[in-house]
Design an enzyme around this catalytic site. Structure first.
Site, mmCIF file in Angstrom:
data_model
loop_
_atom_site.group_PDB
_atom_site.id
_atom_site.type_symbol
_atom_site.label_atom_id
_atom_site.label_comp_id
_atom_site.label_asym_id
_atom_site.label_seq_id
_atom_site.Cartn_x
_atom_site.Cartn_y
_atom_site.Cartn_z
ATOM 1 N N ASN A 24 -7.843 -10.615 8.312
ATOM 2 C CA ASN A 24 -7.417 -9.281 7.909
ATOM 3 C C ASN A 24 -8.110 -8.261 8.799
ATOM 4 O O ASN A 24 -9.201 -8.510 9.315
ATOM 5 C CB ASN A 24 -7.802 -9.022 6.445
ATOM 6 C CG ASN A 24 -7.375 -7.644 5.965
ATOM 7 O OD1 ASN A 24 -6.224 -7.245 6.153
ATOM 8 N ND2 ASN A 24 -8.284 -6.914 5.342
ATOM 9 N N HIS A 48 -9.518 -4.365 8.562
ATOM 10 C CA HIS A 48 -9.850 -3.331 7.578
ATOM 11 C C HIS A 48 -10.371 -2.107 8.305
ATOM 12 O O HIS A 48 -11.243 -2.217 9.180
ATOM 13 C CB HIS A 48 -10.907 -3.851 6.603
ATOM 14 C CG HIS A 48 -11.270 -2.857 5.549
ATOM 15 N ND1 HIS A 48 -10.428 -2.552 4.497
ATOM 16 C CD2 HIS A 48 -12.373 -2.072 5.395
ATOM 17 C CE1 HIS A 48 -10.999 -1.633 3.733
ATOM 18 N NE2 HIS A 48 -12.172 -1.337 4.251
ATOM 19 N N SER A 53 -12.785 -3.361 11.286
ATOM 20 C CA SER A 53 -13.377 -4.700 11.290
ATOM 21 C C SER A 53 -12.294 -5.749 11.090
ATOM 22 O O SER A 53 -11.410 -5.578 10.252
ATOM 23 C CB SER A 53 -14.394 -4.842 10.141
ATOM 24 O OG SER A 53 -15.345 -3.797 10.122
ATOM 25 N N ASP A 66 -12.363 -7.395 0.806
ATOM 26 C CA ASP A 66 -12.932 -6.935 2.073
ATOM 27 C C ASP A 66 -14.349 -7.455 2.265
ATOM 28 O O ASP A 66 -15.180 -6.812 2.937
ATOM 29 C CB ASP A 66 -12.918 -5.393 2.150
ATOM 30 C CG ASP A 66 -11.513 -4.833 2.058
ATOM 31 O OD1 ASP A 66 -10.587 -5.467 2.571
ATOM 32 O OD2 ASP A 66 -11.348 -3.754 1.444
#
Length: 219
Positions: free
Chosen positions: A108, A110, A137, A146
């Site tokens: 992912n 973020h 990030s 996260d």
């Protein structure tokens, strides 16, 4: 062997476009085999269809519970037999069963310098906190929001005149669109792995996230 990528999206699809371009020009040794979108009217879905990528709209509002949606989403992802599941602006919190099904091969991006500013409205939060630096990030996805181990971060200075929209645009254009294709390229090449909550890069554990000095030519 070319890696198979399933990309999850919700919005405009700018990271999706960057990933698609990097696959097309060979910077990523991968192919986006399916895009799954929980917002049927999202621009990302329109782009994927125009690019000839197999698409699966899956409106979360059509499910009675979050668990029901997660189960359907997991099946839609699994159907494409992905090597990697890539979250590119996917605005749904994934439950533990989904994460465990694809654990260790899900990334992912973020828009903050994790662990600062998890969740939503990160640019606003950075401004309200008076942060001197902000950024983005790339991290492995775990069942902690996260909270997965970070592969690479990019940072920019926060200027006194910055507002939320301007800061968001700078983070996207100068950082996100560069570090995410790079991280996915490393993953597809087997250079990045996650074992027991530790990121390994070229076989060695990362003591701290990589930064933009690690970007290779073309990223």
């Amino acid at each position: 062997m070319t890696a198979r990528l399933c990309v999850l999206v919700s919005g405009r699809g700018r990271n999706l476009r960057a990933l698609h371009a990097a696959c097309a020009d060979g910077r990523i040794d991968g192919c986006i085999t399916r895009v799954v979108c929980n917002q049927p009217q999202a621009a990302a879905l329109e782009f994927a269809e125009q690019a000839g990528i197999a698409c699966r709209p899956l409106d979360h509002r059509g499910f009675a519970t979050r668990a029901d949606f997660d189960a359907a989403l997991a099946d839609a992802v699994a159907e494409s037999q992905p090597d990697w599941v890539i979250l590119a602006g996917f605005m749904r919190v994934l439950g533990a069963p989904f994460v465990q099904r694809f654990g260790g091969r899900m990334l992912n991006i973020h828009p903050s310098l994790l662990p600062r500013h998890r969740g939503l409205h990160t640019h606003r939060s950075a401004l309200e906190a008076g942060d001197a630096e902000h950024g983005a990030s790339v991290h492995f996805v775990t069942d902690e929001l996260d909270g997965g181990p970070v592969v690479i971060q990019g940072a920019c200075r926060v200027h006194p005149e910055d507002d939320e929209a301007g800061l968001a645009e700078r983070v996207m254009s100068d950082i996100e669109l560069r570090i995410y294709p790079q991280a996915v390229a490393w993953a597809c090449a087997g250079r990045v792995q996650c074992r027991q909550s530790t990121v390994y890069f070229d076989g060695a554990p990362l003591r701290a996230p990589l930064d933009m000095t690690a970007l290779e030519e073309g990223f």
